[in-house]
Scaffold this active site. Structure first.
Site, PDB file in Angstrom:
ATOM      1  N   GLU A   1       1.835 -10.694 -25.916  1.00 22.40           N
ATOM      2  CA  GLU A   1       2.073 -11.795 -25.180  1.00 22.40           C
ATOM      3  C   GLU A   1       2.277 -13.005 -26.063  1.00 22.40           C
ATOM      4  OE1 GLU A   1       0.594 -11.006 -20.806  1.00 22.40           O
ATOM      5  OE2 GLU A   1      -0.941 -10.925 -22.401  1.00 22.40           O
TER       6      GLU A   1
ATOM      7  N   ALA B   1      -1.935  -7.892 -20.297  1.00 22.94           N
ATOM      8  CA  ALA B   1      -2.663  -8.832 -21.030  1.00 22.94           C
ATOM      9  C   ALA B   1      -3.167  -8.484 -22.539  1.00 22.94           C
ATOM     10  CB  ALA B   1      -4.244  -8.759 -20.450  1.00 22.94           C
TER      11      ALA B   1
ATOM     12  N   PHE C   1       1.525 -13.967 -18.438  1.00 23.08           N
ATOM     13  CA  PHE C   1       0.528 -13.933 -17.106  1.00 23.08           C
ATOM     14  C   PHE C   1       0.334 -15.299 -16.795  1.00 23.08           C
ATOM     15  CE2 PHE C   1      -2.788 -12.227 -14.466  1.00 23.08           C
ATOM     16  CZ  PHE C   1      -2.127 -11.524 -13.791  1.00 23.08           C
TER      17      PHE C   1
ATOM     18  N   ARG D   1      -4.789 -18.278 -15.303  1.00 22.98           N
ATOM     19  CA  ARG D   1      -4.424 -18.266 -16.688  1.00 22.98           C
ATOM     20  C   ARG D   1      -3.779 -19.315 -16.961  1.00 22.98           C
ATOM     21  NH1 ARG D   1      -4.434 -14.486 -21.158  1.00 22.98           N
ATOM     22  NH2 ARG D   1      -5.755 -12.772 -20.092  1.00 22.98           N
TER      23      ARG D   1
ATOM     24  N   ARG E   1       5.030 -11.116 -18.676  1.00 23.36           N
ATOM     25  CA  ARG E   1       4.491 -11.560 -20.030  1.00 23.36           C
ATOM     26  C   ARG E   1       4.144 -12.828 -20.391  1.00 23.36           C
ATOM     27  NH1 ARG E   1       8.402  -9.487 -25.157  1.00 23.36           N
ATOM     28  NH2 ARG E   1       6.652  -9.134 -26.942  1.00 23.36           N
TER      29      ARG E   1
ATOM     30  N   PHE F   1       7.340  -5.560 -19.375  1.00 19.52           N
ATOM     31  CA  PHE F   1       7.124  -7.048 -19.258  1.00 19.52           C
ATOM     32  C   PHE F   1       6.281  -7.476 -18.132  1.00 19.52           C
ATOM     33  CE2 PHE F   1      11.491  -6.146 -20.897  1.00 19.52           C
ATOM     34  CZ  PHE F   1      11.242  -6.347 -22.065  1.00 19.52           C
TER      35      PHE F   1
ATOM     36  N   GLN G   1       3.196   0.533 -15.579  1.00 23.66           N
ATOM     37  CA  GLN G   1       2.394   0.047 -16.499  1.00 23.66           C
ATOM     38  C   GLN G   1       0.733   0.437 -16.108  1.00 23.66           C
ATOM     39  OE1 GLN G   1       4.884  -4.072 -16.940  1.00 23.66           O
ATOM     40  NE2 GLN G   1       3.006  -4.099 -18.013  1.00 23.66           N
TER      41      GLN G   1
ATOM     42  N   GLU H   1       3.840  -3.682 -13.375  1.00 19.03           N
ATOM     43  CA  GLU H   1       2.348  -3.480 -13.283  1.00 19.03           C
ATOM     44  C   GLU H   1       1.995  -3.340 -11.994  1.00 19.03           C
ATOM     45  OE1 GLU H   1      -1.682  -6.276 -13.984  1.00 19.03           O
ATOM     46  OE2 GLU H   1       0.064  -6.716 -15.028  1.00 19.03           O
TER      47      GLU H   1
END
Length: 759
Positions: free
Chosen positions: A713, A512, A343, A309, A341, A227, A196, A231
């Site tokens: 998300e 994000a 985060f 988050r 997903r 998902f 990603q 990343e």
């Protein structure tokens, strides 16, 4: 109009016929080698001896790398350089790569990796958040605390609820596992990876090989799911391939076996949430005190941002005048938890939804009644602010609840559930409605940027390259629609090429929920530049103003004349008009100070709500989702059919997280749920028997691409209603609050039923 058309995924025919090429389908040059990691069997230990003699002598083995012959150990961390490619001196979790085998075949490499003789001196292993908290093992000096008002107001509350519950992690279980390949080139290294974040792979490989980033090219055509799991977790594979390819001069590929993938890679952060909340006699929140004990694993990875988050979403849709959130980012000897997903947002949202549900139970009210009394002020009225100081100017939860309650027939069905439960001694039903408010933007502000490259060829065909990555979500189709709209072409006339750091540099991760927001805007800006050149050129030929030129339905209309788009392009080319442009977009309005916990971290919020009805068997804990009704906010949808697909998948994945997907580590820190035989993701048969999804399509108040809203998300959080519906079903078994832990597996549902029956 190209934007707003319900077009199928651009690769759909390739997917269903098996012709879609993934990394493992790309033929490598002759002589390509295959890699495998040798893994630690200890959760925490010193390596006292490492004998790789038999590994090196195994059939097909070309080379073996370890800390013994790789003194300049590359780092694969996305943040603070605390993840060596291979263990150096110590191992920090069971499954950590200790050495790397290079062989002529995938099977030879895997077989050889099992022949190592490693001697360990075990060290105490911290496996749980309680152990880490007691040892003060953490990634920041102390807990992060954000607050507003005075939670001493709890003492004035008419009703106070208090509790603690576990929220489990989650395996990504992408269909295509982690994989990468490296091909040495005369001018550097070409990486093909399922990632990603191509730019991060580029950066880590360049650092490992002591090359400038310009000498490393990373290409990514498509992923078979990500998902969040691709990343940062793909860094190790790409770097390993690059190191081996550099040393041998041969192309190298590393593909994890599914078991190895699950054992090596990080998961969603699991945590323990402690809460104490007070409300007045009508259920209006007065004060809430949260503590998040977050299990981060052995390295930092993206844990600080994930935990942030979770705190940022601890309010969800509710104005809480007095709130304190204390977050402990705990270091343990388990896999390094990573992006997933949402985060961290879902972990924060499920906490406040538990509080609302608990308060409603205590007050004898429908949870929806308590929700309504605590919602942020609706859009159009004086905005209230979040605990971190951002004004909520776009709150539409009240409108969404009104419509969904009506269309789902919520109140009548809740009454019907009560009547069913009164007459059914064994089976009990439950129904719950939960809303979502999800912030859209990277909280690390500089990541909110994107680039694109658009070429219009002299025959009128269009090619676009952008910084986003396609992982099945339909990003490329949406970008093609946006670009086509600018030129008055169909999406099918716009070709999207593979993500490539050699074409669009310095990209942010496709994460994000920002893929369409950022890359769609960047592509639109590039296309507008070219369109403006074409308009100026053809307007000049006709002696009219450029703003009178129209591009529509494959034609250019100017001064009463109509020309094919391709003809105008050919004329412009012959007149030496540039038909290529880069585009750039940076998200406006955002500012964020994570240390103070203050600012505007998001451009806007996406909203939604879901109603889920379930049934449980009180003798076994077995349960099923009977029906789900969803109303989700997409703004002006770029592609309604793709958005509905995202919402349906997100709901099922969210429900799976909170019901069946249980990660289990044994006392030695070994992950025991490392295959589909022991780890249960939702199957087709687990979807709701009745599944109604509708879109709230009021245009976004912010200037986003096509006035759309992100849809990756936010709908994941709609699965929380399944968890709350199970809680409602269990509450029919006794007067006590069910206090379910997540995931609410059949065993946990049964235990909650028995607790209720024994009161």
């Amino acid at each position: 109009m190209t934007i707003g058309a319900s077009l199928p995924h651009d690769s759909a025919p390739l997917h269903v016929t098996g012709q879609a090429r993934y990394v493992d389908d790309v033929p490598l040059p002759q002589g390509a080698l295959h890699l495998a990691f040798g893994l630690s069997t200890e959760a925490h230990a010193e390596i006292t001896a490492l004998d790789l003699t038999e590994v090196l002598a195994a059939p097909g083995v070309v080379a073996v790398f370890s800390a013994q012959n790789l003194p300049d150990m590359p780092d694969v961390s996305p943040t603070v350089q605390d993840e060596p490619l291979l263990a150096v001196g110590k191992v920090h979790y069971a499954g950590q790569p200790v050495f790397l085998v290079v062989a002529h075949s995938h099977l030879q490499a895997r077989k050889a990796a099992r022949l190592a003789k490693i001697t360990y001196a075990p060290l105490p292993a911290l496996l749980t958040v309680e152990q880490a908290l007691a040892a003060n093992s953490r990634f920041e000096q102390g807990p992060i605390v954000w607050s507003r008002g005075d939670i001493a107001d709890l003492s004035k509350a008419a009703v106070v609820v208090e509790g603690e519950f576990e929220v489990g992690g989650q395996e990504h279980f992408y269909l295509e596992g982690q994989i990468a390949a490296a091909i040495p080139q005369e001018d550097g290294m070409h990486i093909i990876a399922s990632t990603q974040h191509p730019t991060e792979i580029q950066h880590k490989v360049a650092h490992a090989l002591h090359l400038p980033m310009s000498a490393v090219r990373v290409e990514m055509r498509r992923m078979g799911g990500g998902f969040g799991g691709k990343e940062s977790q793909g860094n190790a594979l790409a770097v390993a391939c690059a190191v081996a390819a550099h040393a041998t001069g041969k192309p190298c590929k590393l593909r994890y076996d599914r078991d190895d993938d699950m054992v090596i890679t990080g998961k969603r952060h699991d945590l323990k949430i402690r809460y104490k909340a007070g409300a007045d006699a009508q259920g209006r929140l007065m004060a809430v005190d949260f503590t998040h004990l977050v299990r981060c694993g052995w390295s930092q990875d993206l844990s600080l941002a994930v935990a942030d988050r979770a705190m940022l979403h601890a309010d969800n849709c509710y104005f809480i005048p007095n709130i304190r959130i204390e977050s402990h980012r705990l270091k343990t000897n388990t896999q390094s938890a990573t992006a997933y997903r949402g985060f961290g947002g879902p972990q924060g949202i499920v906490g406040i939804e538990r509080v609302i549900d608990h308060l409603a139970h205590q007050l004898g009210l429908d949870p929806v009644t308590v929700m309504r009394r605590n919602l942020y002020a609706p859009m159009g009225s004086a905005p209230q602010t979040t605990p971190y100081g951002m004004a909520v100017e776009d709150s539409i939860t009240d409108q969404i609840l009104d419509r969904l309650i009506e269309t789902s027939n919520y109140h009548a069905r809740r009454d019907a559930v009560a009547k069913f439960n009164a007459q059914s001694p064994i089976l009990k039903k439950g129904i719950a409605l939960t809303p979502v408010k999800f912030g859209i933007s990277f909280t690390l502000t500089f990541l909110n940027q994107a680039g694109a490259l658009v070429h219009v060829y002299q025959d009128g065909s269009v090619s676009v390259n952008h910084g986003g990555t396609e992982m099945g979500q339909g990003l490329n189709q949406k970008v093609a629609q946006v670009t086509g709209q600018v030129f008055g072409l169909t999406a099918g006339q716009v070709k999207i090429t593979a993500a490539d750091t050699g074409k669009v540099p310095n990209t942010s991760a496709t994460a994000a929920s920002s893929g369409s927001d950022l890359n769609g805007k960047a592509a639109e800006n590039a296309a507008l530049t070219i369109r403006d050149r074409l308009a100026a050129f053809i307007a000049d030929k006709h002696g009219v103003s450029p703003d009178t030129v129209r591009f529509t339905q494959g034609q250019v209309r100017v001064g009463g004349e109509v020309y094919d788009f391709a003809r105008v392009v050919a004329w412009a080319y012959q007149a030496r008009v540039s038909l290529s442009s880069t585009g750039f977009y940076a998200t406006p309005k955002i500012n964020w100070d994570r240390v103070k916990g203050q600012g505007r971290p998001f451009l806007y919020f996406a909203y939604g709500a879901s109603v889920t009805e379930v049934v449980i068997d009180t003798l076994t804990g077995e349960n099923r989702i009977l029906r789900c009704d969803i109303l989700h906010d997409t703004g002006t949808s770029l592609n309604p059919v793709l958005d509905i697909g995202q919402i349906e998948g997100a709901y099922v994945q969210g429900a799976g997280w909170l019901t069946t997907e249980e990660l289990v580590w044994n006392a030695k820190g070994h992950l025991t749920t490392h295959a589909p035989s022991t780890y249960k993701i939702p199957a087709v048969s687990d979807r709701p028997e009745v599944f109604n999804v509708d879109l709230w399509t009021v245009p976004n108040a912010e200037d986003t691409v096509g006035k759309s809203k992100a849809v990756g998300e936010p709908p994941f959080n709609l699965g929380i209603s399944a968890f709350m519906a199970l809680s409602h079903a269990v509450s029919a078994c006794g007067p006590a609050y069910p206090a379910l832990n997540a995931p609410a597996t059949a065993e946990r549902v049964l235990m909650a039923v028995q607790r209720g029956q024994n009161v």
